[in-house]
Design an enzyme around this catalytic site. Structure first.
Site, PDB file in Angstrom:
ATOM      1  N   ASP A 138       0.841  -1.191   0.000  1.00 53.09           N
ATOM      2  CA  ASP A 138       0.000   0.000   0.000  1.00 53.09           C
ATOM      3  C   ASP A 138       0.879   1.245   0.000  1.00 53.09           C
ATOM      4  OD1 ASP A 138      -2.405   1.313  -0.113  1.00 53.09           O
ATOM      5  OD2 ASP A 138      -2.790   1.214   2.038  1.00 53.09           O
ATOM      6  N   HIS A 180      -3.802  13.781   1.275  1.00 55.41           N
ATOM      7  CA  HIS A 180      -3.968  12.819   2.372  1.00 55.41           C
ATOM      8  C   HIS A 180      -2.759  12.852   3.308  1.00 55.41           C
ATOM      9  CE1 HIS A 180      -5.083   9.198   4.553  1.00 55.41           C
ATOM     10  NE2 HIS A 180      -3.955   8.614   4.207  1.00 55.41           N
ATOM     11  N   GLU A 238     -10.779   3.684   3.795  1.00 53.34           N
ATOM     12  CA  GLU A 238      -9.831   4.493   3.022  1.00 53.34           C
ATOM     13  C   GLU A 238     -10.135   4.289   1.543  1.00 53.34           C
ATOM     14  OE1 GLU A 238      -5.914   5.399   5.689  1.00 53.34           O
ATOM     15  OE2 GLU A 238      -5.720   3.733   4.308  1.00 53.34           O
ATOM     16  N   GLU A 266      -9.320   4.010  -1.972  1.00 56.62           N
ATOM     17  CA  GLU A 266      -8.092   3.781  -2.735  1.00 56.62           C
ATOM     18  C   GLU A 266      -8.431   3.086  -4.047  1.00 56.62           C
ATOM     19  OE1 GLU A 266      -4.690   2.274  -0.728  1.00 56.62           O
ATOM     20  OE2 GLU A 266      -5.392   2.863   1.267  1.00 56.62           O
ATOM     21  N   ASP A 285      -9.251   0.187   2.029  1.00 55.09           N
ATOM     22  CA  ASP A 285      -8.274  -0.217   3.041  1.00 55.09           C
ATOM     23  C   ASP A 285      -8.857   0.151   4.411  1.00 55.09           C
ATOM     24  OD1 ASP A 285      -6.019  -0.849   4.493  1.00 55.09           O
ATOM     25  OD2 ASP A 285      -4.934   0.974   3.943  1.00 55.09           O
ATOM     26  N   ARG A 316      -8.430   3.412  13.447  1.00 58.05           N
ATOM     27  CA  ARG A 316      -7.504   4.512  13.741  1.00 58.05           C
ATOM     28  C   ARG A 316      -6.953   4.475  15.145  1.00 58.05           C
ATOM     29  NH1 ARG A 316      -6.193   5.593   8.718  1.00 58.05           N
ATOM     30  NH2 ARG A 316      -7.958   6.292   7.458  1.00 58.05           N
ATOM     31  N   GLN A 346      -4.294   1.704  15.092  1.00 54.86           N
ATOM     32  CA  GLN A 346      -3.175   2.202  14.271  1.00 54.86           C
ATOM     33  C   GLN A 346      -2.331   3.237  15.018  1.00 54.86           C
ATOM     34  OE1 GLN A 346      -4.573   3.963  10.595  1.00 54.86           O
ATOM     35  NE2 GLN A 346      -2.531   4.537   9.915  1.00 54.86           N
ATOM     36  N   LYS A 406      -4.851  -2.369  10.247  1.00 50.74           N
ATOM     37  CA  LYS A 406      -5.213  -2.521   8.831  1.00 50.74           C
ATOM     38  C   LYS A 406      -5.479  -3.978   8.453  1.00 50.74           C
ATOM     39  CE  LYS A 406      -3.700   1.731   7.396  1.00 50.74           C
ATOM     40  NZ  LYS A 406      -4.496   2.679   6.604  1.00 50.74           N
ATOM     41  N   THR A 462      -9.226  -5.961   3.795  1.00 55.43           N
ATOM     42  CA  THR A 462      -9.030  -4.995   2.725  1.00 55.43           C
ATOM     43  C   THR A 462      -9.908  -5.468   1.578  1.00 55.43           C
ATOM     44  OG1 THR A 462      -6.725  -4.743   3.429  1.00 55.43           O
ATOM     45  CG2 THR A 462      -7.304  -3.873   1.254  1.00 55.43           C
ATOM     46  N   GLU A 490     -10.065  12.168   7.916  1.00 57.10           N
ATOM     47  CA  GLU A 490      -9.931  13.519   7.367  1.00 57.10           C
ATOM     48  C   GLU A 490     -11.268  14.260   7.339  1.00 57.10           C
ATOM     49  OE1 GLU A 490      -7.169  13.668   3.720  1.00 57.10           O
ATOM     50  OE2 GLU A 490      -7.479  11.525   4.005  1.00 57.10           O
TER      51      GLU A 490
HETATM   52 CA    CA Z   1      -4.072   2.880   2.989  1.00 64.56          CA
HETATM   53 MG    MG Z   2      -6.792  -3.053   5.141  1.00 63.12          MG
END
Ligand code: CA
Ligand code: MG
Ligand code: CA
Ligand code: MG
Ligand code: NI
Lengths: 431, 431
Positions: B141, B148, B214, B216, B248, B252, B255, B268, B272, B379
């Protein structure tokens, strides 16, 4: 006295009847057939090490030797990797171990007195090529030696709070690169990449100037778990088949520049070497020892009934190009790991992450408390602030032509349980 | 006017004859055979989307339709994954595309006028189950949206130097977890784990309280490279088959507590999600656009002759439990990526790291410059300092029952090239 096999096992061998590590190999083409022979190489198959020989499990399986309830009709030893066997779990592993231990013992005639089966199934180690023992779906690398964490923190972030706050609460890890895991003996090409720039200059690009080894071991995962279903810490050991040696080659200049904020990437992914023989947890049982006391107490999902490690002495040797003999550079021990492999596996799955048979869980660099027990050159030379001397040759980081040799051997009173070696030679970077 | 197929393709369809994305599916058991039928599910096979139908490539391949020089005797469409086809590279991909485009066109009788072949090879999308399109050896990733990177830096590290110094010199990335990549439509169980402790309290353990998506996209790797042999940036595009949408999922709180110093791990690795249809770079060709100017100029191994992106509008919708309709939460665009997928791939291999067919290269969260174009809730709500309103329901992070829906569609004058959707619903954590 140790167990006795009809295969001759020298007293100092890593592979007596008490060990019986599993690997995957292919017979080397015999010298008679090499010239002008274009037949494909023989297919990979599982084997077990005994003294200086390899027992071909595909041959003895086809001969009907595995007659226990779990392995009788299984094709697990007719595969090019150990994954199917790994998935079967501890009861099958125990059945295989006791069948093989009996088959190879001095007073068992089945193989001992069958010359043609012996001829087909017992190959001198010098006549086989070892391969990766399993298809590795994912490779994870932990960071579980407190001494290593502290030294790295000191070097990269300074002496105040060298160990990050989270370190004592969870076994920190990152995902590694599975594609570039290679078997012992594979040459490692010095990687190119961006290095940390000086003050206001642009980043350096070129061959890594700080190529290092990392002395690690790695667990090979047996049965996996379903996505969303964590493995309890008290069941974790049943998901681990055994251990190998691992060299997590590291380019310190690339790593230092790239790793904020998402962790190591190209500084590691150019190659990771593992030893070919997986030593089972059964074989390591005589070498169980207490693991370091944990303070603060781990959260309950990490709390073990028996917080134990294995007493596995580790050594790193380097043989520079042109030297006849390697020189020893460090002596460490697996028992120094603060987080055990059971805690690592329980942590890895607590969020629901699924493991698969053959996954590789590296321990992280295994440094001990003394200056002679540090697990990488970064620590041994304190990031090139001092030199090591290898029989007259100075080292801050690895040089082209250096061969790095890891070895590990548990010494019992009557027998060893060893890992053989994990080796790799550094080749020059691409032009 | 766009190309015309004998299969009816609604004007707003994501999958006209100009697109032809590849995926892997299995026919759903027909309702007549479900009750009491214990026969194994039909095997996975490759397909191509056309309008509301799926063309079964195993059937048309077995019928001898692929008669070009590269695909004539290939078994690549008789596999349970696309890996063999991916490995064949761009010439084979072009041959397949032109064969399929011709086969499905309005004035080509081969399939149009063959009722039994049509019956066997064209299945309504509602009657198939989509699967992962490839065996993913490794998943990487990246972190390639400047917006971002800046917002995350602001939130986690403060407003001075929110973007790390290295970010403008290299496409930062980390290794992700391959085992937990799942196909669109798979439920996601809220992960449990350790969250960042308050001041002096011990770390929190329990269900993540900051579950996020996320937005992506991800490149699917075609031919790989050998270990030790980097791919030149000017050849990089030939190693990329196409793109999918990717969510993804990120916890938080987990993380934030775990990621120093080795990067994201359990925050994470619980899941996914990717969309099932790989849209090829050929199909995206009409939507090529300039990529953002890079300053400072990248090092020569990252310097592209044509520094281009694709104009792919992206949307995220959330459908809370009990709501009849989803609400839109962001609109972004692939074209905002600062580092292109060719630069990402060249960087990934510059140290010699080997890629394999089917590898997944995530772009990183694709945030745009506006407050309505941010690619994750972290965000959008500035780490829960404000709320989003979804048709009367407030959100700081995801709640149980929320279904997160990504979609992407390139709008041409006469046709779309779309990606369908990438969806997943949040289930409650384990007790
Ligand atoms: Ca990511
Ligand atoms: Mg993931
Ligand atoms: Ca390591
Ligand atoms: Mg490595
Ligand atoms: Ni992987």
């Amino acid at each position: 006295m140790g167990l006795k096999s009809f295969v001759e096992v020298p007293r100092e061998s890593h592979f007596p009847l008490e060990n019986l590590p599993f690997g995957v190999f292919r017979p080397k083409p015999s010298s008679a057939t090499v010239a002008g022979d274009s037949s494909p190489p023989p297919p990979p198959r599982p084997g077990v090490a005994i003294g200086d020989f390899v027992l071909d499990l595909s041959v003895i399986s086809a001969a009907g030797v595995f007659d226990g309830p779990l392995l009788k009709n299984s094709k697990c030893f007719l595969q090019p990797s150990l994954n199917m066997f790994l998935e079967m779990g501890r009861p099958a592993w125990k059945e295989a171990r006791s069948t093989i231990q009996k088959l190879l013992s001095a007073d068992e005639p089945t193989l001992r007195d069958n010359a043609s089966l012996r001829e087909m199934s017992l190959l001198p180690m010098s006549e086989v090529q070892m391969l990766l023992p399993a298809v590795i779906g994912d490779y994870t690398d932990f960071f579980s030696s407190m001494y290593h964490a502290k030294n790295c923190g000191n070097i990269f972030r300074g002496p105040e709070n060298p160990i990050p706050l989270n370190w004592f609460h969870l076994p920190i890890a990152y995902h590694g690169r599975a594609s570039s895991v290679v078997i012992s003996g594979t040459d490692i090409i010095r990687p190119r990449g961006q290095g940390h720039p000086m003050a206001n200059s642009p980043p350096y690009f070129g061959p890594s100037q700080k190529l290092d080894f990392e002395l690690e071991m790695a667990a090979i995962v047996g049965p996996g778990n379903e996505l969303g279903k964590p493995v309890d810490v008290s069941d974790a050991a049943d998901h681990i088949f055994g251990l190998v040696l691992m060299n997590d080659w590291s380019a310190r200049d690339i790593q230092a520049w790239e790793y904020v904020p998402l962790g190591p990437f190209l500084g590691k992914s150019f190659g990771t070497t593992i030893s070919p023989w997986i030593v089972t947890l059964e074989a390591l049982e005589p070498f169980v020892c207490d693991a370091p006391k944990q303070e603060p107490q781990p959260l309950s999902y990490l709390a073990e009934k028996k917080h134990v490690n294995y007493d596995i002495p580790l050594e790193v040797w380097i043989k520079p190009a042109g030297h006849e003999h390697p020189s020893i550079v460090t002596k460490s021990n697996f028992k120094h790991l603060y987080w055990t492999i059971a805690q690592q596996l329980a942590h890895h799955t607590v969020n629901g992450c699924n493991l698969r048979p053959g996954d590789l869980l590296g321990t992280g660099t295994i440094s001990g408390p003394e200056s002679e027990s540090l697990g990488c050159l970064l620590e041994l030379t304190w990031n090139a602030q001092r030199s090591l001397t290898l029989n007259g040759s100075d080292r801050k980081f690895l040089e082209d032509g250096d061969e790095v040799i890891f070895t590990a051997c548990c010494k019992g009173r009557d027998f060893n349980v060893g890992f053989g070696t994990c080796t790799g030679k550094v080749l020059p970077a691409l032009p």
